[in-house]
Design a protein around this motif. Structure first.
Motif, PDB file in Angstrom:
ATOM      1  N   ALA A 158       0.098   0.163   6.072  1.00  0.00           N
ATOM      2  CA  ALA A 158       0.736   0.644   4.849  1.00  0.00           C
ATOM      3  C   ALA A 158       1.733  -0.357   4.270  1.00  0.00           C
ATOM      4  CB  ALA A 158       1.422   1.976   5.114  1.00  0.00           C
TER       5      ALA A 158
ATOM      6  N   ILE B  76       1.909   1.784  -3.635  1.00  0.00           N
ATOM      7  CA  ILE B  76       0.908   1.731  -4.705  1.00  0.00           C
ATOM      8  C   ILE B  76      -0.232   2.728  -4.499  1.00  0.00           C
ATOM      9  CG2 ILE B  76      -0.727   0.235  -5.924  1.00  0.00           C
ATOM     10  CD1 ILE B  76       2.261  -0.529  -6.326  1.00  0.00           C
ATOM     11  N   HIS B  77      -0.729   2.867  -3.277  1.00  0.00           N
ATOM     12  CA  HIS B  77      -1.846   3.779  -3.020  1.00  0.00           C
ATOM     13  C   HIS B  77      -1.431   5.237  -3.192  1.00  0.00           C
ATOM     14  CE1 HIS B  77      -4.524   0.866  -0.484  1.00  0.00           C
ATOM     15  NE2 HIS B  77      -4.343   0.462  -1.715  1.00  0.00           N
ATOM     16  N   GLU B  78      -2.356   6.039  -3.684  1.00  0.00           N
ATOM     17  CA  GLU B  78      -2.071   7.467  -3.913  1.00  0.00           C
ATOM     18  C   GLU B  78      -1.643   8.192  -2.646  1.00  0.00           C
ATOM     19  OE1 GLU B  78      -5.416   9.214  -5.884  1.00  0.00           O
ATOM     20  OE2 GLU B  78      -5.201   7.914  -7.626  1.00  0.00           O
ATOM     21  N   ASP B  79      -2.143   7.756  -1.495  1.00  0.00           N
ATOM     22  CA  ASP B  79      -1.769   8.403  -0.237  1.00  0.00           C
ATOM     23  C   ASP B  79      -0.600   7.693   0.461  1.00  0.00           C
ATOM     24  OD1 ASP B  79      -3.174   6.121   0.450  1.00  0.00           O
ATOM     25  OD2 ASP B  79      -4.403   7.092   1.975  1.00  0.00           O
ATOM     26  N   GLY B  80       0.024   6.736  -0.226  1.00  0.00           N
ATOM     27  CA  GLY B  80       1.165   6.016   0.336  1.00  0.00           C
ATOM     28  C   GLY B  80       2.362   6.936   0.500  1.00  0.00           C
TER      29      GLY B  80
ATOM     30  N   LYS C  20       0.809  -1.222   0.000  1.00  0.00           N
ATOM     31  CA  LYS C  20       0.000   0.000   0.000  1.00  0.00           C
ATOM     32  C   LYS C  20       0.841   1.271   0.000  1.00  0.00           C
ATOM     33  CE  LYS C  20      -3.927  -2.320   2.085  1.00  0.00           C
ATOM     34  NZ  LYS C  20      -4.736  -2.539   3.285  1.00  0.00           N
ATOM     35  N   ASP C  21       1.935   1.317   0.731  1.00  0.00           N
ATOM     36  CA  ASP C  21       2.763   2.525   0.778  1.00  0.00           C
ATOM     37  C   ASP C  21       3.384   2.862  -0.571  1.00  0.00           C
ATOM     38  OD1 ASP C  21       2.793   4.209   2.941  1.00  0.00           O
ATOM     39  OD2 ASP C  21       4.346   3.133   4.034  1.00  0.00           O
TER      40      ASP C  21
ATOM     41  N   CYS D 112       4.498   6.528  -2.690  1.00  0.00           N
ATOM     42  CA  CYS D 112       3.661   6.188  -3.839  1.00  0.00           C
ATOM     43  C   CYS D 112       4.425   6.338  -5.144  1.00  0.00           C
ATOM     44  CB  CYS D 112       2.422   7.071  -3.857  1.00  0.00           C
ATOM     45  SG  CYS D 112       1.384   6.777  -5.303  1.00  0.00           S
TER      46      CYS D 112
ATOM     47  N   ARG E 254      -0.289   1.880  -9.477  1.00  0.00           N
ATOM     48  CA  ARG E 254      -1.688   1.424  -9.382  1.00  0.00           C
ATOM     49  C   ARG E 254      -2.154   0.785 -10.682  1.00  0.00           C
ATOM     50  NH1 ARG E 254      -4.778   1.359  -5.416  1.00  0.00           N
ATOM     51  NH2 ARG E 254      -7.017   1.587  -5.425  1.00  0.00           N
TER      52      ARG E 254
ATOM     53  N   VAL F  86      -1.490  -4.695  -1.485  1.00  0.00           N
ATOM     54  CA  VAL F  86      -2.680  -3.994  -1.965  1.00  0.00           C
ATOM     55  C   VAL F  86      -3.826  -4.991  -2.112  1.00  0.00           C
ATOM     56  CG1 VAL F  86      -1.404  -2.174  -3.136  1.00  0.00           C
ATOM     57  CG2 VAL F  86      -2.023  -4.241  -4.394  1.00  0.00           C
ATOM     58  N   ASP F  87      -5.041  -4.481  -2.098  1.00  0.00           N
ATOM     59  CA  ASP F  87      -6.219  -5.323  -2.258  1.00  0.00           C
ATOM     60  C   ASP F  87      -6.139  -6.102  -3.563  1.00  0.00           C
ATOM     61  OD1 ASP F  87      -7.174  -4.290   0.112  1.00  0.00           O
ATOM     62  OD2 ASP F  87      -8.536  -2.861  -0.840  1.00  0.00           O
TER      63      ASP F  87
END
Length: 195
Positions: free
Chosen positions: A88, A20-24, A17-18, A27, A32, A92-93
């Motif tokens: 984080a 890949i996610h936009e708020d990571g 997540k840290d 990132c 993504r 990712v999902d």
């Protein structure tokens, strides 16, 4: 064919997540977009009976095991990227470690550096490596080059199941790896080769 399948491992690198996610906290632009391709590569690998190795970063909350150039992210009580046990640092999902898979924790770019990856792969009779994840000029490329240096006869980086900060950086790194003998098929081409 069955023997070759038993000798292949899919490495899924840093799909956390840290990263890949936009708020990571770290990132990666473009990360993504490859999630569906990485999910598909994992599905195909499972169907073919390949060993799946989930290569993840997990760092000490104080950053004591982080590269020197990144330690400022953890200074003075800051929460840095991929802290062990944090949400984080989770995958990712859509990506899930199963019982038959292997989770490998690294603290540097290469999945081989200061880890047991090489001995794990040797013990499992693996000589074909397939690499997916982020980020291409760092963790993907260094892992691929170390695999070549360790004389793995077949090293593949799935071009559209890996990502860099920009398309130009991605293309340049894929080109460089191809020039030293790393196979760089698209996901579709790789799936057709492994049908």
């Amino acid at each position: 064919m069955a023997d070759n399948r038993n000798r292949t491992a899919l490495l899924v690198i840093d799909m956390q997540k840290d990263f890949i996610h936009e708020d990571g906290l770290a990132c990666l632009s473009g990360g993504r977009a490859i999630v569906p391709s990485v999910i598909k590569a994992v599905q195909v690998a499972r169907q073919r009976g390949f060993l799946i190795v989930w290569v993840v970063r997990e760092h000490d909350p104080q950053g004591r095991d982080v590269e020197l150039f990144r330690r400022h992210f953890y200074a003075s009580g800051k929460v840095g990227p991929a802290v062990k046990g944090s949400a984080a640092a989770e995958l990712v999902d859509g990506l899930e470690i199963k019982e038959e898979d292997y989770k490998l924790v690294k603290t540097r770019f290469s999945a081989f550096f200061d880890t047991n990856l090489h001995s794990l792969l040797q013990g499992a009779g693996i000589n074909n490596l397939v690499i997916t994840g982020v980020q291409t000029p760092n963790c993907i490329r260094q892992t691929a080059y170390d695999a070549l240096a360790l004389d793995y006869p077949s090293v593949t980086v799935i071009a559209d199941a890996t990502a860099a900060a920009t398309p130009d950086v991605q293309v340049a790194n894929i080109f460089d790896m191809m020039n030293v003998g790393v196979a760089t098929p698209t996901l579709q081409e790789w799936c057709e080769l492994n049908a």
